[in-house]
Write a protein that holds these residues in place. Structure first.
Motif, mmCIF file in Angstrom:
data_model
loop_
_atom_site.group_PDB
_atom_site.id
_atom_site.type_symbol
_atom_site.label_atom_id
_atom_site.label_comp_id
_atom_site.label_asym_id
_atom_site.label_seq_id
_atom_site.Cartn_x
_atom_site.Cartn_y
_atom_site.Cartn_z
ATOM 1 N N ARG B 133 0.859 -1.169 0.000
ATOM 2 C CA ARG B 133 0.000 0.000 0.000
ATOM 3 C C ARG B 133 0.901 1.226 0.000
ATOM 4 N N PHE B 134 0.566 2.210 -0.794
ATOM 5 C CA PHE B 134 1.392 3.415 -0.908
ATOM 6 C C PHE B 134 0.586 4.598 -0.413
ATOM 7 N N GLU B 135 1.054 5.195 0.677
ATOM 8 C CA GLU B 135 0.327 6.325 1.252
ATOM 9 C C GLU B 135 1.015 7.607 0.809
ATOM 10 N N TYR B 136 0.307 8.380 -0.010
ATOM 11 C CA TYR B 136 0.869 9.654 -0.485
ATOM 12 C C TYR B 136 0.610 10.693 0.581
ATOM 13 N N THR B 137 1.520 10.746 1.557
ATOM 14 C CA THR B 137 1.273 11.581 2.738
ATOM 15 C C THR B 137 1.216 13.062 2.394
ATOM 16 N N ASP B 138 1.913 13.477 1.316
ATOM 17 C CA ASP B 138 1.856 14.892 0.935
ATOM 18 C C ASP B 138 0.452 15.289 0.471
ATOM 19 N N TYR B 139 -0.323 14.308 -0.010
ATOM 20 C CA TYR B 139 -1.642 14.632 -0.566
ATOM 21 C C TYR B 139 -2.777 14.088 0.279
ATOM 22 N N GLY B 140 -2.483 13.040 1.058
ATOM 23 C CA GLY B 140 -3.527 12.497 1.916
ATOM 24 C C GLY B 140 -4.423 11.464 1.258
ATOM 25 N N PHE B 141 -3.882 10.652 0.373
ATOM 26 C CA PHE B 141 -4.656 9.510 -0.107
ATOM 27 C C PHE B 141 -3.706 8.324 -0.229
ATOM 28 N N SER B 142 -4.273 7.155 -0.429
ATOM 29 C CA SER B 142 -3.394 6.008 -0.604
ATOM 30 C C SER B 142 -3.831 5.190 -1.803
ATOM 31 N N SER B 143 -2.913 4.321 -2.252
ATOM 32 C CA SER B 143 -3.129 3.627 -3.505
ATOM 33 C C SER B 143 -2.485 2.252 -3.437
ATOM 34 N N ASP B 144 -2.922 1.319 -4.287
ATOM 35 C CA ASP B 144 -2.250 0.014 -4.304
ATOM 36 C C ASP B 144 -1.270 -0.100 -5.465
ATOM 37 N N ASP B 226 0.205 14.684 -11.873
ATOM 38 C CA ASP B 226 -0.673 15.615 -11.168
ATOM 39 C C ASP B 226 -2.140 15.304 -11.448
ATOM 40 N N GLU B 227 -2.421 14.981 -12.720
ATOM 41 C CA GLU B 227 -3.788 14.599 -13.071
ATOM 42 C C GLU B 227 -4.246 13.396 -12.273
ATOM 43 N N TRP B 228 -3.347 12.431 -12.199
ATOM 44 C CA TRP B 228 -3.679 11.199 -11.472
ATOM 45 C C TRP B 228 -3.983 11.515 -10.011
ATOM 46 N N VAL B 229 -3.144 12.410 -9.423
ATOM 47 C CA VAL B 229 -3.364 12.786 -8.033
ATOM 48 C C VAL B 229 -4.740 13.427 -7.883
ATOM 49 N N GLU B 230 -5.078 14.337 -8.830
ATOM 50 C CA GLU B 230 -6.397 14.973 -8.797
ATOM 51 C C GLU B 230 -7.501 13.904 -8.801
ATOM 52 N N ASP B 231 -7.363 12.959 -9.740
ATOM 53 C CA ASP B 231 -8.350 11.884 -9.851
ATOM 54 C C ASP B 231 -8.510 11.137 -8.542
ATOM 55 N N GLN B 232 -7.362 10.814 -7.954
ATOM 56 C CA GLN B 232 -7.405 10.039 -6.720
ATOM 57 C C GLN B 232 -8.141 10.802 -5.635
ATOM 58 N N TRP B 247 -10.354 -0.334 0.083
ATOM 59 C CA TRP B 247 -9.550 -0.834 1.220
ATOM 60 C C TRP B 247 -9.247 -2.317 1.035
ATOM 61 N N TYR B 248 -10.233 -3.036 0.471
ATOM 62 C CA TYR B 248 -10.054 -4.479 0.199
ATOM 63 C C TYR B 248 -8.785 -4.712 -0.621
ATOM 64 N N GLY B 249 -8.545 -3.812 -1.570
ATOM 65 C CA GLY B 249 -7.323 -3.937 -2.376
ATOM 66 C C GLY B 249 -6.106 -3.436 -1.625
ATOM 67 N N GLN B 250 -6.251 -2.311 -0.946
ATOM 68 C CA GLN B 250 -5.062 -1.666 -0.393
ATOM 69 C C GLN B 250 -4.542 -2.326 0.879
#
Lengths: 192, 336, 623
Positions: B133-144, B226-232, B247-250
């Motif tokens: 799991r990757f937590e993008y702490t600068d932006y406040g979301f996470s991703s798998d 940046d676009e991807w971050v916006e999407d997330q 969450w099931y994935g992450q």
């Protein structure tokens, strides 16, 4: 010429010297276990120590130190042919060893306000004292055998390797405790 | 003396053949990080020294075997010489110099891989059996999946929720274990230099499914990133079921629990809610919110029969209550 | 001779095994009883099995009679120096019984070692078959992980026993002693391996374990029950290693024949003694680390449990403090064999004897200060990485001295190429490959890429084959006539070599190649996108060729033992004292053939410079 060498080799003195080398190498090896435990203690606990009963620690440590004195007396006595002092010394050492075991395993383990499974302090404390107590126990058994054989008059001033071995082993256990006692009871801030 | 000249020629030829041969094969995979540059340079130097030393020893051996061997019908013993102190000292000192030089190069290269960029992007990487799991702490979301903008340093903070894992993307060269426990976070810096999709491969044996503990690593142009971050950020759904699926994935649930009823290491979530389960101790219960919550936070409390040997990590302890609730809603939605 | 009937229950091995089975059951019962008395439910697989297994090992040893003499000695009874062989038993029976004869113990070690080698090799063949193509075809994941772990540890046990075989058989012979310094301890140290090995392999049937041979917590703290059996088995094998090493050191220091100064010992003795120095001390720490994980599992002691304040890195420090030097335990005796055999077949002195002797000691000592190079990516304290890189690099120096000295020995030598020499030369070349691929791993920066990949697998298999497997086979072929009195079959020996040598290169280079490209260690399945299928297929085929070669060796050994030609007493024209004894060597070695050392061990090619002088002419006693 060569037969001469083999005569020397089969003499009690030569064999005892060989045994002595073996015993000391064994102690060298064993000391790595205790060194490993000490390293683990400082690695895991650093500058903290478990909450332990100080008076009791002091008493059992004193018992063990005094026992080494009597063991030394016993060994010197047997080398000088003084069977009575030898037997008394061995018996006193034996009793002090048992008192130490009761003090640590019977009392301190019950008094300690934490269990082995509680946290890493408990784990380190029970592992170190347990490993040391196991060695004391084997030492006590060794001494009991020496005492029994001594009463049967199996040792003489010239031939008493078993007494020497038991004594050296006993001193070794004592020296280990001299490192363990401060590591567990004195160094660092009390936690819990 | 003529023997030494022949051997010298043999060694030189062997060195060139082995060295250029290895160079030509191309030993390393594609390089896609700034940190890997020094590593590849150093490795290539190693390969050349290895080629030379291999040629040196094998050259002398082959020559001795072929030229000096006992020929048919030959009698007598070999030349009698017992050693040469000068030579011994030489082949102690010279290699000593070489290895110390390499150790020096190694430490400067190590420093190079750890060079910090103050503008580095912070990402917390969490390993768990058997997913990332990757937590993008600068932006406040996470991703798998790990997405990185090209040519910008990422400061990865590695940790583990259960056992030891290891972060390795072969194209990035660098590797670092992720450890469990407070205060055991470890840093790794990566500056991707090549666009593309790579695979993060767990490099420390972490249990049964270790082989499959992979994650996609995608290096993108900064504006696309940046676009991807916006999407997330925008896609954080209002629907708890959809969030639960994320969450099931992450949080790695999917490694052991299927959602279509198929068999994996743990019980499937398909039709799980409201089902009657027999536990390991023989009692039965109906799966409800309370039981699910408990099983997520404290998995060993009530184990379903047939799964006694499976040790689920206490995943719920690293999740928020809201996240756990989302997952329960997601489970409810399955097989309705 | 073979017609004699033997009551199998008179054999220590059989008695021991029966005792172990009953002891295990009794031990399990005792643990269940204690649990009931403590108010717990009687059955809990882990403590019950662990307790049973522990008692089982002790009762095995009681059953074999390993304690008998010591018990007598403790109560002041006299025991005889040698164990008398029952004349009513056939000759082979002594190998299944307690014996104090170092040669019998050496053979026991050797045969057990080969058995374990075959076992661990079979495990490897099974998972190599799985790896021949991407995807899972043959094994399920847990079984694959168990097999790689067992392959590693059973091989290590096999190598430790092989080292024990060489040291036990050869050291007393080479230094002119009639036996080891402590024959009873020697027997004990062998026999404790047997139940230990049984426990390690039993883990396969008790749930297996998914950690690989390193057993890192926290994974090993959560692995199935097989983990405990693995830990305990290794613990006992380690105990054997410690006691065996102690015996070797004392024997070397106290039992040398008249005139044999330390620098007149055959070079293998230096290697064996240096090895023993490591085994004696460092082994304790792997024992301790395994014990700590066992206790964590049994009693909840949180040494390596982050939730209880434990630290997972500590285990790795304790573990590698042994497990790195252990590598030198595996290779140093083999390198000693290379140094021992090269002069004999090159017919010239060992080049730089003292340098080689000191390099063995040097490797052993430096080996104590390099363990953390296995942990460059582990997340240990950062500041440790660079110093450990420097110390690790130093290992290259004494190793280099060995290689250059071997080349110096071969140079201008009149070499002949019988099977032992082929294996010796093969060992040099393969160990060279293993040695040279070491420094990139020792350099932190490059290791960041290489660590935990198949490159490492290729590297250490090269060191193990070059440092142990090839020299071990060389030693077996070389001393086979001395041990059995029969000559091995040269043709089969050459087949063995010419199959194994190229196959090994294919296997090892293949492993290194895929490792660099991204193949991780210990994975049951690999990404088909990486295009490794063909390389893996080659590696698997090479593995099977190696297995075939070992099979040929076993056939050769058995066949030659039964029907081989009678061997001359000194087939290699060696200067070593054991080759002046009749073959097979009499029970108390030199007792009836006293001798003294009068020259240098490796003065081949120098007229009138004998190494040893016998009181009588022993050659006459042969045949």
């Amino acid at each position: 010429m060569t037969t001469n060498t083999s005569d020397i080799r089969s003499s009690y003195a030569y064999k005892t010297a060989t045994n002595r080398l073996g015993l000391w190498l064994f102690l060298l090896s064993d000391s790595f276990v205790f060194a490993g435990l000490l390293v683990s203690r400082f690695y895991l606990l650093g500058n903290t120590r478990p909450h332990l009963e100080q008076t009791l620690g002091l008493i059992v440590t004193a018992m063990l130190l005094v026992s080494s004195f009597f063991m030394n007396r016993a060994e010197t006595a047997v080398a000088n042919g003084d069977q009575k002092t030898f037997l008394n010394g061995t018996l006193i050492t034996l009793i002090l060893g048992i008192v130490f075991l009761i003090g640590v395993v019977g009392v301190e383990w019950q008094l300690a306000p934490f269990s082995a499974a509680e946290d890493v302090h408990g784990a380190v404390f029970y592992m170190m004292t347990g490993m040391h107590a196991f060695h004391v126990l084997t030492g006590v058994i060794f001494l009991a055998i020496v005492y029994r054989n001594g009463r049967k008059g199996l040792y003489s001033a010239e031939k008493h390797w078993q007494v020497e071995a038991a004594a050296v082993y006993w001193h070794f256990i004592d020296v280990v405790w001299i490192f363990f006692y401060p590591a567990l009871y004195l160094i660092g801030k009390v936690v819990g | 003396m003529k023997h030494f000249i022949f051997v010298a020629i043999l060694v030189a030829i062997l060195t060139v053949v082995v060295g250029f041969g290895l160079d030509a094969i191309g030993l390393m995979p594609e390089l896609a990080s700034l940190q890997g540059v020094v590593i590849d340079q150093l490795f290539r130097m190693h390969i050349w020294v290895i080629s030379f030393l291999f040629a040196l020893i094998i050259g002398f051996m082959l020559y001795s075997i072929v030229i000096f061997r006992r020929k048919k019908g030959e009698e007598g013993e070999g030349d009698h010489f017992e050693g040469n102190t000068g030579l011994e000292i030489a082949w102690t000192i010279v290699p000593l110099g070489i290895v110390l030089y390499f150790a020096f190069l190694g430490s400067t290269a190590l420093a190079e891989t750890r060079r910090a960029d103050p503008n580095a992007q912070n990402i917390t990487v969490v390993g768990q059996q058997w997913s990332w799991r990757f937590e993008y702490t600068d932006y406040g979301f996470s991703s798998d999946e790990l997405r990185l903008p090209i040519d910008q340093q990422a400061l990865l903070l590695l940790k583990s929720a259960d056992v030891i894992h290891s972060f390795w993307v072969p194209e990035f060269r660098v590797k670092q274990d992720a450890l469990p426990g407070d205060g055991m976070e470890r840093e790794l810096r990566v500056t991707p230099t090549k666009l593309g999709t790579y695979k993060l491969r767990c490099a420390e044996l972490c249990g049964t499914q270790h082989a499959y503990m992979l994650a996609d690593v995608i290096v993108m142009e900064p504006d696309q990133f940046d676009e991807w971050v916006e999407d997330q950020l925008a896609s954080v759904s209002d629907d708890p079921v959809e969030r639960g699926e994320v969450w099931y994935g992450q949080y790695g649930c999917q490694a052991c629990h299927s959602i279509d009823g198929s068999d994996r290491v743990g019980p499937s979530w398909f039709g799980l809610y409201g089902k009657e389960e027999t536990l390991a101790d023989g009692t039965t219960l109906v799966v409800d919110d309370l039981y699910l919550h408990e099983s997520i936070v404290e998995p060993q409390a009530k184990v379903v029969q047939g799964f006694e040997t499976v040790l689920m990590p206490p995943t719920g302890q690293s999740m928020t209550d809201q996240q756990i609730q989302d997952v329960i809603e997601f489970i409810k939605s399955l097989g309705e | 001779m073979t017609n004699q009937k033997v009551n199998i229950f008179s054999l220590s091995l059989i008695r021991g095994m029966v005792f172990q089975v009953f002891g295990t059951l009794v031990g399990m019962g005792v643990v269940m009883l204690i649990r009931l008395l403590m108010g717990l439910s009687a059955w809990n697989a882990e403590p019950v099995w662990v307790g049973g297994a522990f008692i089982g090992v002790i009762t095995f040893l009681v059953g074999t009679g390993a304690f008998r003499d010591w018990t007598k000695m403790a109560f002041g009874e006299q025991v005889s120096e040698h164990l008398e062989v029952d004349p009513n038993q056939p000759g082979w029976a002594k190998y299944f019984n307690i014996s104090y004869d170092h040669k019998v113990i050496g053979i026991q070690y050797g045969v057990t070692s080969v058995l374990l080698l075959v076992t661990a090799g079979t495990f490897a063949l099974i998972f190599r078959t799985e790896l021949a193509a991407a995807g899972l075809q043959l094994l399920e994941l847990n079984m694959f992980n168990t097999l790689i772990g067992l392959h590693g540890m059973v091989m290590i046990a096999s190598i430790l026993l092989g080292v024990g075989a060489m040291s036990n058989y050869l050291v007393p012979l080479l230094i002119g002693a009639s036996d080891m310094a402590f024959p009873r301890l020697n027997a004990f140290a062998y026999w404790i391996n047997v139940p230990g090995a049984v426990l390690v392999v039993s883990s396969l049937f008790l749930g297996g374990f998914d950690t690989g041979w390193t057993g890192y917590p926290p994974l090993s703290a959560r692995a199935p029950l097989g983990m405990q059996m693995f830990f305990m088995g290794v613990y006992f094998i380690g105990f054997s290693s410690i006691l065996g090493a102690l015996n070797i050191i004392v024997t070397t220091l106290r039992m040398r024949v008249k005139g044999m100064g330390l620098f007149k010992m055959p070079i293998f003795v230096w290697a064996a003694a240096s090895t023993a120095l490591i085994s004696l001390t460092a082994t304790q720490l792997i024992g301790l680390s395994f014990q700590m994980v066992m206790f964590q599992r049994l009693f909840g002691m949180g040494f390596f449990d982050p939730a209880k304040g434990g630290n997972v890195i500590l285990f790795q420090h304790l573990f590698w403090f042994y497990s790195h030097p252990a590598v030198y335990v595996f290779i140093l005796p083999g390198l000693g064999i290379i140094s021992e055999l090269l002069p004999v077949f090159a017919r010239k002195p060992l080049f730089g004897y003292k340098w080689i002797a000191m390099s063995s000691l040097g490797i052993a000592l430096v080996g104590f200060f390099v363990w953390a190079h296995h942990m460059f990516t582990s997340g240990m304290a950062e500041y440790l990485r660079v110093p450990f890189m420097y110390s690790t690099m130093l290992v290259a120096i004494p190793t280099g001295v060995k290689f250059f000295s071997w080349v110096g020995t071969m140079w201008r030598g009149k070499m002949t190429f019988e099977t032992p020499m082929l294996f010796t030369l093969g060992a040099v070349s393969i160990f060279l490959l293993g040695g040279l691929t070491g420094p990139p791993n020792a350099t932190v920066a490059t290791d960041l890429h290489l660590h935990d990949t198949y490159w490492i697998v290729g590297h250490f298999h090269a060191t193990m084959f070059g440092g142990f497997i090839f020299p071990f086979f060389a030693a077996i072929y070389y001393w086979f006539p001395k041990i059995t009195g029969k000559m091995y079959n040269e043709k089969l020996g050459k087949w063995h070599f010419w199959l194994m040598f190229p196959a090994f290169y294919v296997q090892s280079l293949g492993q290194m190649r895929v490792g660099l490209l991204g193949m991780r260690r210990r994975i049951a399945d690999y990404d088909p996108a990486l295009n490794f299928d063909f390389s893996h297929l080659l590696i698997t085929i090479a593995g099977f060729v190696i297995a075939t070669a070992v099979l040929i060796f076993i056939i050769n050994a058995i066949h030659s033992l039964r029907k081989g030609e009678i061997a001359p007493s000194n087939p290699w024209n060696s200067r070593s004292p054991e080759f002046f004894l009749p073959s097979p060597i009499p029970e108390h070695n030199y007792t009836d053939y006293p001798f003294e050392v009068v020259g240098e061990p490796y003065d081949y090619g120098l007229a009138d410079a004998p190494f040893v002088k016998f009181d009588s002419v022993p050659g006459a006693a042969a045949d």
